[in-house]
Each structure stands twice: as structure tokens, then as C-alpha cells.
Design a protein around this motif. Structure first.
Motif, PDB file in Angstrom:
ATOM      1  N   GLY A  31       0.850  -1.194   0.000  1.00  0.00           N
ATOM      2  CA  GLY A  31       0.000   0.000   0.000  1.00  0.00           C
ATOM      3  C   GLY A  31       0.882   1.239   0.000  1.00  0.00           C
ATOM      4  O   GLY A  31       2.039   1.174   0.424  1.00  0.00           O
ATOM      5  N   PRO A  32       0.344   2.390  -0.504  1.00  0.00           N
ATOM      6  CA  PRO A  32       1.160   3.598  -0.573  1.00  0.00           C
ATOM      7  C   PRO A  32       1.447   4.181   0.814  1.00  0.00           C
ATOM      8  O   PRO A  32       0.571   4.194   1.671  1.00  0.00           O
ATOM      9  CB  PRO A  32       0.298   4.573  -1.386  1.00  0.00           C
ATOM     10  CG  PRO A  32      -1.079   4.030  -1.333  1.00  0.00           C
ATOM     11  CD  PRO A  32      -1.007   2.557  -1.045  1.00  0.00           C
ATOM     12  N   LEU A  33       2.678   4.640   1.008  1.00  0.00           N
ATOM     13  CA  LEU A  33       3.005   5.380   2.236  1.00  0.00           C
ATOM     14  C   LEU A  33       2.414   6.780   2.100  1.00  0.00           C
ATOM     15  O   LEU A  33       2.462   7.365   1.021  1.00  0.00           O
ATOM     16  CB  LEU A  33       4.526   5.496   2.387  1.00  0.00           C
ATOM     17  CG  LEU A  33       5.259   4.292   2.970  1.00  0.00           C
ATOM     18  CD1 LEU A  33       6.766   4.423   2.736  1.00  0.00           C
ATOM     19  CD2 LEU A  33       4.962   4.166   4.459  1.00  0.00           C
ATOM     20  N   PRO A  34       1.876   7.328   3.195  1.00  0.00           N
ATOM     21  CA  PRO A  34       1.322   8.688   3.093  1.00  0.00           C
ATOM     22  C   PRO A  34       2.421   9.765   3.100  1.00  0.00           C
ATOM     23  O   PRO A  34       3.415   9.632   3.820  1.00  0.00           O
ATOM     24  CB  PRO A  34       0.446   8.829   4.336  1.00  0.00           C
ATOM     25  CG  PRO A  34       0.555   7.567   5.087  1.00  0.00           C
ATOM     26  CD  PRO A  34       1.635   6.724   4.495  1.00  0.00           C
ATOM     27  N   TYR A  35       2.239  10.773   2.295  1.00  0.00           N
ATOM     28  CA  TYR A  35       3.138  11.933   2.263  1.00  0.00           C
ATOM     29  C   TYR A  35       2.279  13.184   2.280  1.00  0.00           C
ATOM     30  O   TYR A  35       1.096  13.137   1.917  1.00  0.00           O
ATOM     31  CB  TYR A  35       3.972  11.965   0.977  1.00  0.00           C
ATOM     32  CG  TYR A  35       4.853  10.764   0.772  1.00  0.00           C
ATOM     33  CD1 TYR A  35       6.144  10.734   1.273  1.00  0.00           C
ATOM     34  CD2 TYR A  35       4.389   9.656   0.054  1.00  0.00           C
ATOM     35  CE1 TYR A  35       6.958   9.622   1.072  1.00  0.00           C
ATOM     36  CE2 TYR A  35       5.195   8.543  -0.139  1.00  0.00           C
ATOM     37  CZ  TYR A  35       6.483   8.534   0.366  1.00  0.00           C
ATOM     38  OH  TYR A  35       7.282   7.435   0.173  1.00  0.00           O
ATOM     39  N   ARG A  36       2.884  14.322   2.615  1.00  0.00           N
ATOM     40  CA  ARG A  36       2.233  15.608   2.399  1.00  0.00           C
ATOM     41  C   ARG A  36       2.960  16.311   1.265  1.00  0.00           C
ATOM     42  O   ARG A  36       4.193  16.233   1.134  1.00  0.00           O
ATOM     43  CB  ARG A  36       2.279  16.483   3.659  1.00  0.00           C
ATOM     44  CG  ARG A  36       1.313  16.047   4.720  1.00  0.00           C
ATOM     45  CD  ARG A  36      -0.131  16.093   4.273  1.00  0.00           C
ATOM     46  NE  ARG A  36      -0.688  17.438   4.341  1.00  0.00           N
ATOM     47  CZ  ARG A  36      -1.811  17.775   3.707  1.00  0.00           C
ATOM     48  NH1 ARG A  36      -2.466  16.899   2.941  1.00  0.00           N
ATOM     49  NH2 ARG A  36      -2.288  18.992   3.833  1.00  0.00           N
ATOM     50  N   SER A  37       2.175  17.000   0.461  1.00  0.00           N
ATOM     51  CA  SER A  37       2.770  17.753  -0.629  1.00  0.00           C
ATOM     52  C   SER A  37       2.531  19.251  -0.399  1.00  0.00           C
ATOM     53  O   SER A  37       1.894  19.650   0.581  1.00  0.00           O
ATOM     54  CB  SER A  37       2.179  17.301  -1.958  1.00  0.00           C
ATOM     55  OG  SER A  37       2.975  17.785  -3.018  1.00  0.00           O
ATOM     56  N   LEU A  38       3.037  20.059  -1.309  1.00  0.00           N
ATOM     57  CA  LEU A  38       2.898  21.513  -1.199  1.00  0.00           C
ATOM     58  C   LEU A  38       2.683  22.083  -2.587  1.00  0.00           C
ATOM     59  O   LEU A  38       3.086  21.490  -3.588  1.00  0.00           O
ATOM     60  CB  LEU A  38       4.195  22.140  -0.667  1.00  0.00           C
ATOM     61  CG  LEU A  38       4.643  21.838   0.752  1.00  0.00           C
ATOM     62  CD1 LEU A  38       6.056  22.373   0.962  1.00  0.00           C
ATOM     63  CD2 LEU A  38       3.693  22.477   1.757  1.00  0.00           C
ATOM     64  N   ARG A  39       2.041  23.251  -2.615  1.00  0.00           N
ATOM     65  CA  ARG A  39       1.996  24.035  -3.851  1.00  0.00           C
ATOM     66  C   ARG A  39       2.687  25.356  -3.538  1.00  0.00           C
ATOM     67  O   ARG A  39       2.382  25.999  -2.531  1.00  0.00           O
ATOM     68  CB  ARG A  39       0.546  24.271  -4.271  1.00  0.00           C
ATOM     69  CG  ARG A  39       0.394  25.016  -5.571  1.00  0.00           C
ATOM     70  CD  ARG A  39      -1.064  24.967  -6.033  1.00  0.00           C
ATOM     71  NE  ARG A  39      -1.981  25.617  -5.099  1.00  0.00           N
ATOM     72  CZ  ARG A  39      -2.173  26.931  -5.038  1.00  0.00           C
ATOM     73  NH1 ARG A  39      -1.512  27.737  -5.838  1.00  0.00           N
ATOM     74  NH2 ARG A  39      -3.037  27.447  -4.163  1.00  0.00           N
ATOM     75  N   PHE A  40       3.653  25.735  -4.379  1.00  0.00           N
ATOM     76  CA  PHE A  40       4.394  26.979  -4.160  1.00  0.00           C
ATOM     77  C   PHE A  40       3.850  28.035  -5.106  1.00  0.00           C
ATOM     78  O   PHE A  40       3.771  27.809  -6.318  1.00  0.00           O
ATOM     79  CB  PHE A  40       5.883  26.767  -4.440  1.00  0.00           C
ATOM     80  CG  PHE A  40       6.512  25.705  -3.572  1.00  0.00           C
ATOM     81  CD1 PHE A  40       6.789  25.963  -2.236  1.00  0.00           C
ATOM     82  CD2 PHE A  40       6.815  24.449  -4.079  1.00  0.00           C
ATOM     83  CE1 PHE A  40       7.358  24.983  -1.430  1.00  0.00           C
ATOM     84  CE2 PHE A  40       7.383  23.466  -3.288  1.00  0.00           C
ATOM     85  CZ  PHE A  40       7.658  23.743  -1.947  1.00  0.00           C
ATOM     86  N   GLU A  41       3.483  29.187  -4.541  1.00  0.00           N
ATOM     87  CA  GLU A  41       2.945  30.261  -5.380  1.00  0.00           C
ATOM     88  C   GLU A  41       3.849  31.491  -5.257  1.00  0.00           C
ATOM     89  O   GLU A  41       3.785  32.214  -4.263  1.00  0.00           O
ATOM     90  CB  GLU A  41       1.528  30.593  -4.906  1.00  0.00           C
ATOM     91  CG  GLU A  41       0.783  31.530  -5.824  1.00  0.00           C
ATOM     92  CD  GLU A  41      -0.575  31.879  -5.224  1.00  0.00           C
ATOM     93  OE1 GLU A  41      -1.552  31.166  -5.500  1.00  0.00           O
ATOM     94  OE2 GLU A  41      -0.638  32.862  -4.460  1.00  0.00           O
ATOM     95  N   PRO A  42       4.698  31.723  -6.267  1.00  0.00           N
ATOM     96  CA  PRO A  42       5.599  32.877  -6.185  1.00  0.00           C
ATOM     97  C   PRO A  42       4.923  34.166  -6.628  1.00  0.00           C
ATOM     98  O   PRO A  42       3.991  34.130  -7.437  1.00  0.00           O
ATOM     99  CB  PRO A  42       6.725  32.517  -7.165  1.00  0.00           C
ATOM    100  CG  PRO A  42       6.176  31.464  -8.058  1.00  0.00           C
ATOM    101  CD  PRO A  42       4.935  30.896  -7.453  1.00  0.00           C
ATOM    102  N   GLU A  43       5.377  35.294  -6.084  1.00  0.00           N
ATOM    103  CA  GLU A  43       4.919  36.606  -6.545  1.00  0.00           C
ATOM    104  C   GLU A  43       6.115  37.549  -6.446  1.00  0.00           C
ATOM    105  O   GLU A  43       6.817  37.559  -5.427  1.00  0.00           O
ATOM    106  CB  GLU A  43       3.769  37.104  -5.661  1.00  0.00           C
ATOM    107  CG  GLU A  43       3.081  38.318  -6.238  1.00  0.00           C
ATOM    108  CD  GLU A  43       1.890  38.818  -5.393  1.00  0.00           C
ATOM    109  OE1 GLU A  43       1.333  39.849  -5.748  1.00  0.00           O
ATOM    110  OE2 GLU A  43       1.557  38.170  -4.377  1.00  0.00           O
ATOM    111  N   SER A  44       6.336  38.321  -7.515  1.00  0.00           N
ATOM    112  CA  SER A  44       7.509  39.202  -7.529  1.00  0.00           C
ATOM    113  C   SER A  44       7.083  40.662  -7.511  1.00  0.00           C
ATOM    114  O   SER A  44       5.992  41.007  -7.978  1.00  0.00           O
ATOM    115  CB  SER A  44       8.356  38.919  -8.773  1.00  0.00           C
ATOM    116  OG  SER A  44       8.844  37.605  -8.692  1.00  0.00           O
ATOM    117  N   PHE A  45       7.968  41.493  -6.987  1.00  0.00           N
ATOM    118  CA  PHE A  45       7.668  42.926  -6.836  1.00  0.00           C
ATOM    119  C   PHE A  45       8.858  43.749  -7.296  1.00  0.00           C
ATOM    120  O   PHE A  45      10.001  43.446  -6.930  1.00  0.00           O
ATOM    121  CB  PHE A  45       7.389  43.261  -5.362  1.00  0.00           C
ATOM    122  CG  PHE A  45       6.224  42.508  -4.787  1.00  0.00           C
ATOM    123  CD1 PHE A  45       4.941  43.030  -4.828  1.00  0.00           C
ATOM    124  CD2 PHE A  45       6.411  41.248  -4.214  1.00  0.00           C
ATOM    125  CE1 PHE A  45       3.868  42.328  -4.304  1.00  0.00           C
ATOM    126  CE2 PHE A  45       5.342  40.537  -3.691  1.00  0.00           C
ATOM    127  CZ  PHE A  45       4.067  41.079  -3.732  1.00  0.00           C
TER     128      PHE A  45
END
Ligand code: FAD
Ligand code: UDP
Length: 404
Positions: free
Chosen positions: A247-261
Motif C-alpha cells: 500500500g502507498p506510504l502517506p506523504y504531504r505535498s505543497l503548492r508553491f505560489e511565487p509573486e515578484s515585486f
């Protein structure tokens, strides 16, 4: 078929450290295969389109208590010393974080002392002798108010679990101090590679000369049928290696949202209310390299790594981090430290222990493989920092170096 001494899967800190050691320390010929289009794994950094050096996969604050690991990496980089200091944004305002005397004073709204803070903690912390999970560890350190203010919401967002369903080590890694020390970590050495992580990795690769071959955008399963190697080193997800057989091992993922100024963008922003207490330096977006958001915001933190790299440039880039479920196509950024996941991992660990010395039970005989090593954060399913995976790779090198 080209024969290699080692086929190494993954060009992150663990794969490249072992590759460098085997090539230069033992004269082995190594092939590193990496499915992404760059080296460095999750620690990679790059200059973005606005000329700002950013950490591609979330902030990577190098720190260690090990002189051996620091000295090893110092062969490939000079260092830019940084005292990483971050803030938490809770109940509508910034707070020094982790909890220390400055946080306590902000909470009281007046000046205080270490002695007063210690006695306040004494009367607020819950008497839990051996905290067995992340809720208990924080309640036993700082009590319910600070737990609710800084930890509960952040942890539930990040892990999509209650803190009581996570090992004590998860929240327990955050320090608590009763003195005026705002640093995020206690380690004796805290610094970033002076010219960035990617340059560090390039220097490691260069040191190997023509003993090392790297193939990017390559999944290891595609090379196995055409490659002969004495040793396989695997640094990817251990459950994937075994086709998720338990069975799959559980992981947490992320979404990265960049913003430049640009400086003009920054000038147009209204002055923050607490600018006098937490000033935003010129050409920056926020008062610290990282601001944590334990509240209802859908993201956990905003990172402006320019504060830490010390890069001098007019533009700036921030990255908002949104926790995400792990699903095929996303990256398994975090193993989840908890009793249920540990039980599942133990089954994979046992199998990995077996194939380590019986590689023909999993690899075709044509590879000629005599042994398999599982190292790094994903292959050992451990919430490890960079220095710990470098340490693990150095240890594995010693083991392999003693093999005739
Ligand atoms: P990785 O860097 O994950 O490298 C594994 C490589 O294997 C990847 O490049 C992957 O693409 C490749 N791979 C996987 N499967 C295959 C396959 N089938 N075929 C080919 N290639 C494959 N540590 C710190 O010390 N300080 C920090 O501040 C810090 N912040 C972090 C922030 C975030 C958001 C994350 C996710 C991690 C952070 N870490 C930090 C931890 C750090 O990223 C890890 O300790 C380190 O990068 C692990 O190195 P690794 O080589 O084990 O794994
Ligand atoms: N944490 C929290 N509030 C914070 C910072 C951290 O509750 O403001 C908890 C959370 O569960 C987090 C863990 O402590 O996942 C470890 O934090 P760290 O900043 O070390 O996380 P990482 O940088 O590894 O994502």
C-alpha cells in the motif's frame, strides 16, 4: 552495456554526496539518474525571471551541530552566515517566533523577565510527563494559549491531521526559550552556501570529473534493463521502489505560489500597521525571511528568502506555501511522522533490508547488482534535514568503502 560501479537514483543531497565520495574517495565510476530536469533535489535554488535568487522547493535553511558535515560541505562552498529569524502572524499581528521572552512580552503587552516567564509557564503548561504526540509536547511546554495561537492551526493545515495524531518530534522540533533569542534554530552552525545550493551541487559534480555521469529527466526504471552496475543506491520513495506492494506510504505535498515585486510595486503598498515594531527593510516585502500563518489563511507561510541570502537587488520575490494532499503527479515533500505511518514503513524497511543483500530478488540478473543501499529522506521515510541526509550518505560511504 556500460558497466558502472554504482547506479545512484536521485541527484539530491543524499545521492550527490554519496556519488562524490565514491567517485573521488574510491575512484568508482558512478551513474546518477534524476527524473527532474536539474540537480539538487528539493534543496535546489535558482535565479527567477526577476533576477532574485529563490529556493525552488521552499526555504532551505542550512544548519548543523556537526563539524564533520560542515567541513565536508565546505570543500564545495564558502558560507554566508545567517541567524534565521522568523515571525508568526496570528490574531491580526506579528509575533516573534518561536516562543521566547520577546513573544511573552508581546503577549502581556508590557516588559517582563525570564523569571516571570518561567513562573507563568510553570502555571500554564500541562503536567504531561512523557509527551507522546505533538499536541502533548506543546501543551506540556507552553500551555493551551500559545498552543492554540501558534501551533494547532498551522499543524492541522500542514499535515491535515490533528497534532495529537503526529509524533511528538514534529512540533517538538520547534525550540522554546525564556530568554531574548529570536533565532528559529539552536544549531551551532547556521549559514547558506555563499553562491547558492545549486552552485554547491555543481562543485560537487565537478570534483568527480569524468568518473561521474549524470542523466537528467531520466526515471531509473528506464535505465535498469540496459545498465550493468555493482551497486544500486536508491534515494527516491521506498514504497515506489517496491511498487507499493504493502500500500502507498502517506506523504504531504505543497503548492508553491511565487509573486515578484519591483520597487514601484512595493512603494504602492500601504505601510503595514506594525511597521515600527517589525520594520520591512528597503526593497523587501515583509519584515522577516519567513512569516508563518497559523490562522484561517489557506497557506502556512510566506517566504522571502532574499532576507537570508543577503542578495542585493531591487526586485524581490515571495513564495506562499499551500499544503496539499499527495497524489500521483505531485511531489512527496514530507513523510508523515506518526505511529500508523511508521508501522507501514516498517514493512518496507524490512523488505529493503532483505533486498539490500539479495538484489536479485528485485532486479534482473543482467544488472549484475551485488547490493542495494536505501538512503535519504524518501528512501528511509524520515523527516530529515539536509545535514542529516548528508550525514547518512557519509556513513553509507564508509560502509561501502569497506567492501572489497
Ligand atoms: P531529495 O532532495 O528529495 O532528492 C531525491 C531525488 O530523487 C529527487 O530529486 C527526485 O526527483 C529523485 N527521484 C525520485 N524518484 C526517482 C526516480 N524514480 N527516478 C529518478 N529520480 C528520482 N532541510 C533543512 O536542513 N533545512 C530546511 O530549512 C529545510 N526546509 C525544507 C523545506 C521544504 C518545503 C522541504 C520539502 C524540505 C526541507 N528540508 C529542509 C529538507 C531537505 O529538503 C531534505 O533533507 C533534503 O533535500 C533531502 O535530500 P534527499 O537527497 O534525501 O532527497
Ligand atoms: N509548527 C507550527 N507552527 C509554526 C511553525 C511550526 O505548528 O508556526 C509545527 C508544524 O506542525 C510544522 C512543525 O512544527 O510542520 C515543524 O516546523 P518547521 O518550521 O520545522 O517545518 P518545515 O520547515 O520542516 O516545514
Amino acid at each position: 552495456m556500460t558497466p558502472y560501479d554504482a547506479l545512484i537514483v536521485g541527484a539530491g543531497f543524499s545521492g550527490l554526496t554519496l556519488a562524490e565520495r565514491l567517485c573521488t574517495g574510491r575512484g568508482w565510476r558512478c551513474l546518477v539518474v534524476e527524473k527532474r530536469d536539474h540537480i539538487g533535489g528539493n534543496a535546489a535554488d535558482r535565479f527567477d525571471a526577476h533576477g532574485v535568487l529563490v529556493h525552488s522547493y521552499g526555504p532551505h535553511y542550512f544548519r548543523t551541530n556537526s563539524a564533520r558535515i560542515r567541513d565536508y560541505l565546505s570543500q564545495f562552498t564558502a558560507w554566508h552566515p545567517v541567524d534565521y529569524t522568523i515571525l508568526s502572524f496570528a490574531a491580526g499581528r506579528h509575533w516573534p517566533f518561536p516562543v521566547n521572552l520577546n513573544t511573552f512580552e508581546a503577549y502581556l503587552g508590557r516588559s517582563s523577565t525570564t523569571a516571570e516567564m518561567e513562573s507563568w509557564l510553570e502555571s500554564h503548561r500541562l503536567p504531561i510527563e512523557n509527551p507522546s504526540n505533538s499536541e502533548e509536547v506543546i501543551l506540556s511546554q507552553v500551555g493551551r494559549e500559545f498552543y492554540e495561537l501558534f501551533f494547532r492551526g498551522y499543524t492541522r493545515k500542514q499535515w491535515r491531521r490533528e497534532p495529537r495524531d503526529l509524533d511528538a518530534s514534529v512540533c517538538g522540533r520547534i525550540p522554546l526559550r525564556t530568554v531574548r533569542d529570536n533565532r528559529y534554530f539552536n544549531d551551532t552552525f547556521q549559514a547558506l552556501p555563499k553562491d547558492g545550493y545549486t552552485r554547491l551541487f555543481e562543485n560537487m559534480v565537478r570534483a568527480c570529473g569524468d568518473r561521474l555521469e549524470i542523466r537528467l529527466r531520466t526515471a531509473y526504471r528506464d535505465v535498469i534493463p540496459h545498465t550493468r552496475f555493482r551497486r544500486l543506491v536508491f534515494t527516491g520513495p521506498v514504497d515506489e521502489f517496491f511498487d507499493h506492494r504493502f500500500g502507498p506510504l502517506p506523504y504531504r505535498s505543497l503548492r508553491f505560489e511565487p509573486e515578484s515585486f519591483t520597487p514601484e510595486d512595493l512603494n504602492r503598498r500601504p505601510t503595514p500597521r506594525d511597521q515600527s515594531t517589525f520594520p520591512v527593510p528597503l526593497h523587501h516585502f515583509q519584515p522577516a525571511v519567513q512569516v508563518n500563518y497559523p490562522g484561517d489563511e489557506p497557506f502556512t507561510r510566506i517566504v522571502e528568502v532574499k532576507h537570508a541570502t543577503g542578495q542585493v537587488c531591487e526586485n524581490t520575490t515571495i513564495v506562499r506555501e499551500y499544503p496539499a494532499d499527495f497524489a500521483p503527479g505531485s511531489e512527496p515533500y514530507y513523510p508523515i511522522p506518526a505511529p500508523d505511518t511508521a508501522a507501514l514503513y516498517r514493512r518496507y524497511e524490512e523488505l529493503a533490508g532483505h533486498v539490500a543483500t539479495h538484489p536479485r530478488d528485485i532486479l534482473p540478473e543482467s544488472c549484475g547488482c551485488e547490493g542495494i543501499s536505501f538512503i535519504g529522506r524518501l528512501a528511509t521515510y524520515r523527516y530529515y534535514n539536509m545535514d542529516q541526509v548528508v550525514g547518512m550518505a557519509l556513513k553509507e560511504f564508509e560502509k561501502l568503502a569497506s567492501v572489497p
